[in-house]
Design a protein around this motif. Structure first.
Motif, PDB file in Angstrom:
ATOM      1  N   VAL A 185       0.832  -1.204   0.000  1.00 41.02           N
ATOM      2  CA  VAL A 185       0.000   0.000   0.000  1.00 41.02           C
ATOM      3  C   VAL A 185       0.869   1.256   0.000  1.00 41.02           C
ATOM      4  O   VAL A 185       0.594   2.222  -0.720  1.00 41.02           O
ATOM      5  N   THR A 186       1.949   1.255   0.786  1.00 40.09           N
ATOM      6  CA  THR A 186       2.777   2.455   0.922  1.00 40.09           C
ATOM      7  C   THR A 186       3.482   2.806  -0.381  1.00 40.09           C
ATOM      8  O   THR A 186       3.494   3.967  -0.814  1.00 40.09           O
ATOM      9  N   PHE A 187       4.069   1.826  -1.030  1.00 40.73           N
ATOM     10  CA  PHE A 187       4.871   2.091  -2.235  1.00 40.73           C
ATOM     11  C   PHE A 187       4.132   1.756  -3.517  1.00 40.73           C
ATOM     12  O   PHE A 187       4.714   1.859  -4.602  1.00 40.73           O
ATOM     13  N   ASN A 188       2.858   1.352  -3.376  1.00 37.81           N
ATOM     14  CA  ASN A 188       2.064   1.000  -4.558  1.00 37.81           C
ATOM     15  C   ASN A 188       2.829   0.002  -5.441  1.00 37.81           C
ATOM     16  O   ASN A 188       2.892   0.145  -6.672  1.00 37.81           O
ATOM     17  N   SER A 189       3.389  -0.965  -4.783  1.00 35.51           N
ATOM     18  CA  SER A 189       4.227  -1.939  -5.486  1.00 35.51           C
ATOM     19  C   SER A 189       3.408  -3.170  -5.857  1.00 35.51           C
ATOM     20  O   SER A 189       2.287  -3.381  -5.361  1.00 35.51           O
ATOM     21  N   SER A 190       3.985  -3.961  -6.710  1.00 34.38           N
ATOM     22  CA  SER A 190       3.336  -5.207  -7.101  1.00 34.38           C
ATOM     23  C   SER A 190       3.556  -6.265  -6.020  1.00 34.38           C
ATOM     24  O   SER A 190       4.378  -6.116  -5.111  1.00 34.38           O
ATOM     25  N   ASN A 191       2.804  -7.354  -6.159  1.00 36.79           N
ATOM     26  CA  ASN A 191       2.958  -8.450  -5.211  1.00 36.79           C
ATOM     27  C   ASN A 191       4.334  -9.100  -5.331  1.00 36.79           C
ATOM     28  O   ASN A 191       4.916  -9.522  -4.328  1.00 36.79           O
ATOM     29  N   ALA A 192       4.843  -9.151  -6.548  1.00 36.60           N
ATOM     30  CA  ALA A 192       6.162  -9.756  -6.753  1.00 36.60           C
ATOM     31  C   ALA A 192       7.248  -8.935  -6.076  1.00 36.60           C
ATOM     32  O   ALA A 192       8.163  -9.489  -5.451  1.00 36.60           O
ATOM     33  N   GLU A 193       7.165  -7.615  -6.168  1.00 41.00           N
ATOM     34  CA  GLU A 193       8.183  -6.764  -5.548  1.00 41.00           C
ATOM     35  C   GLU A 193       8.107  -6.837  -4.019  1.00 41.00           C
ATOM     36  O   GLU A 193       9.135  -6.937  -3.339  1.00 41.00           O
ATOM     37  N   ALA A 194       6.901  -6.783  -3.465  1.00 47.56           N
ATOM     38  CA  ALA A 194       6.758  -6.845  -2.012  1.00 47.56           C
ATOM     39  C   ALA A 194       7.146  -8.230  -1.474  1.00 47.56           C
ATOM     40  O   ALA A 194       7.736  -8.342  -0.399  1.00 47.56           O
ATOM     41  N   ALA A 195       6.831  -9.276  -2.239  1.00 47.58           N
ATOM     42  CA  ALA A 195       7.186 -10.626  -1.797  1.00 47.58           C
ATOM     43  C   ALA A 195       8.686 -10.848  -1.832  1.00 47.58           C
ATOM     44  O   ALA A 195       9.211 -11.683  -1.079  1.00 47.58           O
ATOM     45  N   THR A 196       9.381 -10.090  -2.674  1.00 44.59           N
ATOM     46  CA  THR A 196      10.837 -10.244  -2.751  1.00 44.59           C
ATOM     47  C   THR A 196      11.499  -9.860  -1.431  1.00 44.59           C
ATOM     48  O   THR A 196      12.494 -10.483  -1.023  1.00 44.59           O
ATOM     49  N   ILE A 197      10.977  -8.851  -0.751  1.00 40.05           N
ATOM     50  CA  ILE A 197      11.555  -8.421   0.523  1.00 40.05           C
ATOM     51  C   ILE A 197      11.540  -9.568   1.528  1.00 40.05           C
ATOM     52  O   ILE A 197      12.558  -9.918   2.131  1.00 40.05           O
ATOM     53  N   VAL A 198      10.363 -10.180   1.694  1.00 35.63           N
ATOM     54  CA  VAL A 198      10.220 -11.248   2.682  1.00 35.63           C
ATOM     55  C   VAL A 198      10.981 -12.494   2.253  1.00 35.63           C
ATOM     56  O   VAL A 198      11.623 -13.169   3.077  1.00 35.63           O
ATOM     57  N   SER A 199      10.950 -12.810   0.968  1.00 36.00           N
ATOM     58  CA  SER A 199      11.603 -14.034   0.487  1.00 36.00           C
ATOM     59  C   SER A 199      13.109 -13.955   0.635  1.00 36.00           C
ATOM     60  O   SER A 199      13.759 -14.946   1.009  1.00 36.00           O
TER      61      SER A 199
ATOM     62  N   VAL B 204       4.377 -16.307   2.820  1.00 34.12           N
ATOM     63  CA  VAL B 204       4.583 -14.872   2.603  1.00 34.12           C
ATOM     64  C   VAL B 204       3.270 -14.178   2.260  1.00 34.12           C
ATOM     65  O   VAL B 204       2.984 -13.056   2.723  1.00 34.12           O
ATOM     66  N   LEU B 205       2.423 -14.850   1.461  1.00 29.69           N
ATOM     67  CA  LEU B 205       1.197 -14.235   0.968  1.00 29.69           C
ATOM     68  C   LEU B 205       0.001 -14.490   1.873  1.00 29.69           C
ATOM     69  O   LEU B 205      -1.100 -13.977   1.588  1.00 29.69           O
ATOM     70  N   LEU B 206       0.171 -15.257   2.952  1.00 29.31           N
ATOM     71  CA  LEU B 206      -0.978 -15.724   3.718  1.00 29.31           C
ATOM     72  C   LEU B 206      -1.742 -14.578   4.385  1.00 29.31           C
ATOM     73  O   LEU B 206      -2.982 -14.541   4.356  1.00 29.31           O
ATOM     74  N   VAL B 207      -1.035 -13.637   4.990  1.00 31.05           N
ATOM     75  CA  VAL B 207      -1.708 -12.533   5.679  1.00 31.05           C
ATOM     76  C   VAL B 207      -2.465 -11.664   4.681  1.00 31.05           C
ATOM     77  O   VAL B 207      -3.635 -11.298   4.902  1.00 31.05           O
TER      78      VAL B 207
ATOM     79  N   ARG C 115       0.294 -13.792  -8.948  1.00 32.52           N
ATOM     80  CA  ARG C 115      -0.835 -13.020  -8.416  1.00 32.52           C
ATOM     81  C   ARG C 115      -1.043 -11.741  -9.215  1.00 32.52           C
ATOM     82  O   ARG C 115      -2.198 -11.343  -9.499  1.00 32.52           O
ATOM     83  N   ASP C 116       0.025 -11.081  -9.616  1.00 32.81           N
ATOM     84  CA  ASP C 116      -0.100  -9.857 -10.406  1.00 32.81           C
ATOM     85  C   ASP C 116      -0.661 -10.149 -11.793  1.00 32.81           C
ATOM     86  O   ASP C 116      -1.458  -9.359 -12.327  1.00 32.81           O
ATOM     87  N   MET C 117      -0.273 -11.280 -12.367  1.00 34.54           N
ATOM     88  CA  MET C 117      -0.713 -11.601 -13.732  1.00 34.54           C
ATOM     89  C   MET C 117      -2.149 -12.091 -13.770  1.00 34.54           C
ATOM     90  O   MET C 117      -2.877 -11.791 -14.735  1.00 34.54           O
ATOM     91  N   THR C 118      -2.571 -12.820 -12.767  1.00 31.33           N
ATOM     92  CA  THR C 118      -3.921 -13.399 -12.772  1.00 31.33           C
ATOM     93  C   THR C 118      -4.926 -12.559 -11.989  1.00 31.33           C
ATOM     94  O   THR C 118      -6.136 -12.669 -12.223  1.00 31.33           O
ATOM     95  N   GLY C 119      -4.448 -11.740 -11.054  1.00 34.16           N
ATOM     96  CA  GLY C 119      -5.342 -10.908 -10.262  1.00 34.16           C
ATOM     97  C   GLY C 119      -6.059 -11.670  -9.166  1.00 34.16           C
ATOM     98  O   GLY C 119      -6.994 -11.115  -8.558  1.00 34.16           O
ATOM     99  N   THR C 120      -5.686 -12.899  -8.874  1.00 34.53           N
ATOM    100  CA  THR C 120      -6.342 -13.677  -7.830  1.00 34.53           C
ATOM    101  C   THR C 120      -5.340 -14.615  -7.174  1.00 34.53           C
ATOM    102  O   THR C 120      -4.385 -15.084  -7.817  1.00 34.53           O
ATOM    103  N   TYR C 121      -5.583 -14.897  -5.905  1.00 34.93           N
ATOM    104  CA  TYR C 121      -4.700 -15.809  -5.182  1.00 34.93           C
ATOM    105  C   TYR C 121      -5.054 -17.278  -5.446  1.00 34.93           C
ATOM    106  O   TYR C 121      -4.258 -18.168  -5.115  1.00 34.93           O
TER     107      TYR C 121
END
Length: 544
Positions: free
Chosen positions: A179-193, A373-376, A506-512
């Motif tokens: 939300v803060t950086f308006n980033s994609s799921n792939a970019e945000a998941a990279t931090i945790v991974s 990583v994506l569970l929350v 998730r970014d490409m399909t729009g759904t988990y």
């Protein structure tokens, strides 16, 4: 020398022959000349032949000792009163034999009773020594621990609690980064991974530093590196800054802290396995408690204030590390590896079963990490509050820890009824994959979601507890440390890659749903490969 019946017969023949000669001489005419040849009668010749045959038989029956045969005059004649019959001699010898036998039996019984008594005394003494040693061990574990040892233990527990729990708690901050950086799921998941992957595969750097500069300075270096990354993330302006700060610096720094912390515990408690077991419990304790703490801080200080306070926790690792290594730093020196021993033996890479096991385990573990990583964010997207999402996040860690206890109980069962480790590995991977596939459907009801997350945590814990044992069975004790290091490094690499890929889907399909279906399918394929390994190589694994 005792006379034999054959000697008596020969003497009797001599007497008969002598008497016969005297009788013959008495009937000779006196005018017989000495030159006249005397001719023996048939009776004389028969007696002479009998005497000769008796002598020959006697000579042939004598034992050949190399000594000259005594003449007739040299033979000692035994009086009749000294002669004993063979039956009397046999009876006497039998009585003597039975007397000796009975005396030997009584002597053996005495020796056996003495031996039994001595062995019983030794056994009782040994049992008493063992009970005393256990009693002393309990006293050492509970009462005889000095204040310094207790302080060291507390400091190291805090170090492991923070350095392992913090990277796995970044999943709570994952939605805030998006939300803060308006980033994609792939970019945000990279931090945790990156952070969770480095805590697994970055330990090799900590091991090398311990050998080079010692535990004290390694803990300081890792803590400062982690503090710099966590503190700098407060000033982050984009998501890639967080990838470097929280992902690389904090993840690598925490991995460096973990190895020397375990070394310090082994130095301070060299004969206490209980201390090591409790310290290892700090890992799941951090994964369970820190997400709840971070969620509470988020409600008050938002994510920037949360990471700033978290950096203060990390900086305290420097203080606790200095306290824990204060006494040992005066005497200890950097540990040096033996020069003649190979640091890395590539022969383990030539074992097909080991390669297949660690690859399939790395694939299954990476899919789980991606879902973790994506569970929350997934639970929030379904419609649950962040607090409920964090509870789901921590329930998995709780039951993963309980699964280790379950595996420990199974190891106490007899081997004939205990399931093979490779079977447990296959079943845990298979059912864990099924739960990932069912997770989007179960998320429609919160209680159902919590229920399957419980079983998911059990299967994850069983597999993570089994993999070190499988490595030991496949490669043996000599190559076990290297095999475990290779396994952990490969898991870390797969974890770093899997998170961004899951976010990209998730970014490409729009759904988990598609993301979870892909992760579950890949994990199930790896589990099926594990079943093939079980069918082909189970006998070899048992016999290794």
């Amino acid at each position: 020398m005792r006379a034999t019946p054959l000697d008596d017969l020969a003497e009797s023949a001599d007497l008969v022959f002598a008497q016969f000669e005297q009788g013959v001489k008495s009937v000779h005419t006196p005018d017989t000349t000495e030159r006249e040849r005397y001719e023996r009668s048939d009776t004389e010749r028969a007696l002479a032949d009998l005497q000769r045959e008796i002598r020959e038989i006697k000579i042939s029956l004598r034992p050949r000792t190399g000594k000259p045969t005594p003449s007739r005059q040299q033979r000692r004649r035994t009086p009749n009163r000294e002669r004993r019959s063979d039956q009397g001699i046999f009876t006497r010898e039998c009585n003597s034999f039975y007397k000796q036998k009975s005396s030997l039996e009584s002597e053996n019984e005495t020796k056996s009773s003495l031996l039994y008594q001595s062995s019983k005394d030794v056994y009782e003494t040994r049992e008493e020594e063992i009970s005393n040693s256990k009693r002393r061990g309990c006293k050492q574990s509970c009462k005889d621990v000095t204040f310094h040892q207790f302080l060291v233990f507390t400091c190291i527990f805090f170090n492991v609690f923070i350095c392992v729990g913090l990277p796995f708690s970044l999943g709570v901050l994952y939605p805030e980064f998006k939300v803060t950086f308006n980033s994609s799921n792939a970019e945000a998941a990279t931090i945790v991974s990156v952070a969770t992957g480095l805590i697994t595969c970055g330990g090799i750097v900590g091991g090398l530093l311990v050998n080079k500069i010692g535990s004290r300075y390694t803990i300081l270096l890792g803590a400062l590196l982690s503090f710099i990354g966590t503190f700098a993330s407060f000033f982050a302006m984009n998501v890639w800054f967080l990838v470097v700060a929280l992902g690389v610096l904090m993840g690598l720094g925490n991995a460096i802290v973990y190895i020397p912390s375990m070394v310090v515990i082994s130095e301070q408690f060299p004969n206490s396995m209980m201390a090591t077991l409790i310290i290892t419990a700090a890992r799941p304790a951090g994964v369970i408690m820190l997400p709840l703490l971070i969620n509470t801080l988020l409600d008050v200080y938002f994510w920037r204030g949360t990471v700033l306070l978290t950096s203060a926790f990390v900086l305290n690792i420097c203080v606790s590390g200095l306290i824990a290594t204060h006494q040992s730093s005066k005497t200890s020196s950097p540990v040096s590896l033996p020069r003649k021993k190979k640091i890395f033996d590539v022969s383990i890479l030539k074992i097909p079963k080991f390669i297949l096991i660690i690859i399939t385990h790395s694939i299954i573990n990476s899919t789980i990490s991606a879902v973790f990583v994506l569970l929350v964010d997934f639970a929030i997207e379904v419609g649950y509050s962040r607090k409920k999402a964090v509870i789901v996040y921590t329930i998995q860690a709780v039951f993963a820890m309980l699964a280790r206890v379950f595996v420990g109980i199974l190891s106490l069962l007899p081997q004939r009824i205990r399931p093979p480790h490779i079977v447990l590995f296959f079943l845990s991977g298979l059912f864990g994959s099924v739960i990932i596939l069912l997770m989007p459907l179960a998320a429609q009801n919160y209680n159902t979601l919590v229920g399957i997350i419980m079983f998911w945590g059990l299967f994850i814990g069983i597999r993570n507890a089994i993999i070190p044992v499988l490595c030991l069975e496949l490669v043996g004790k000599d190559h076990y440390p290297i095999a475990l290091g290779v396994s952990q490094t490969l898991i870390g690499i797969f974890t770093i890659v899997a998170g961004p890929i899951a976010g990209l889907i998730r970014d490409m399909t729009g759904t988990y749903e598609v993301t979870f279906f892909t992760a579950g399918s890949v994990s199930m394929v790896a589990a099926v490969v594990t079943k093939k390994i079980r069918c082909k190589h189970l006998a070899v694994i048992k016999g290794s």
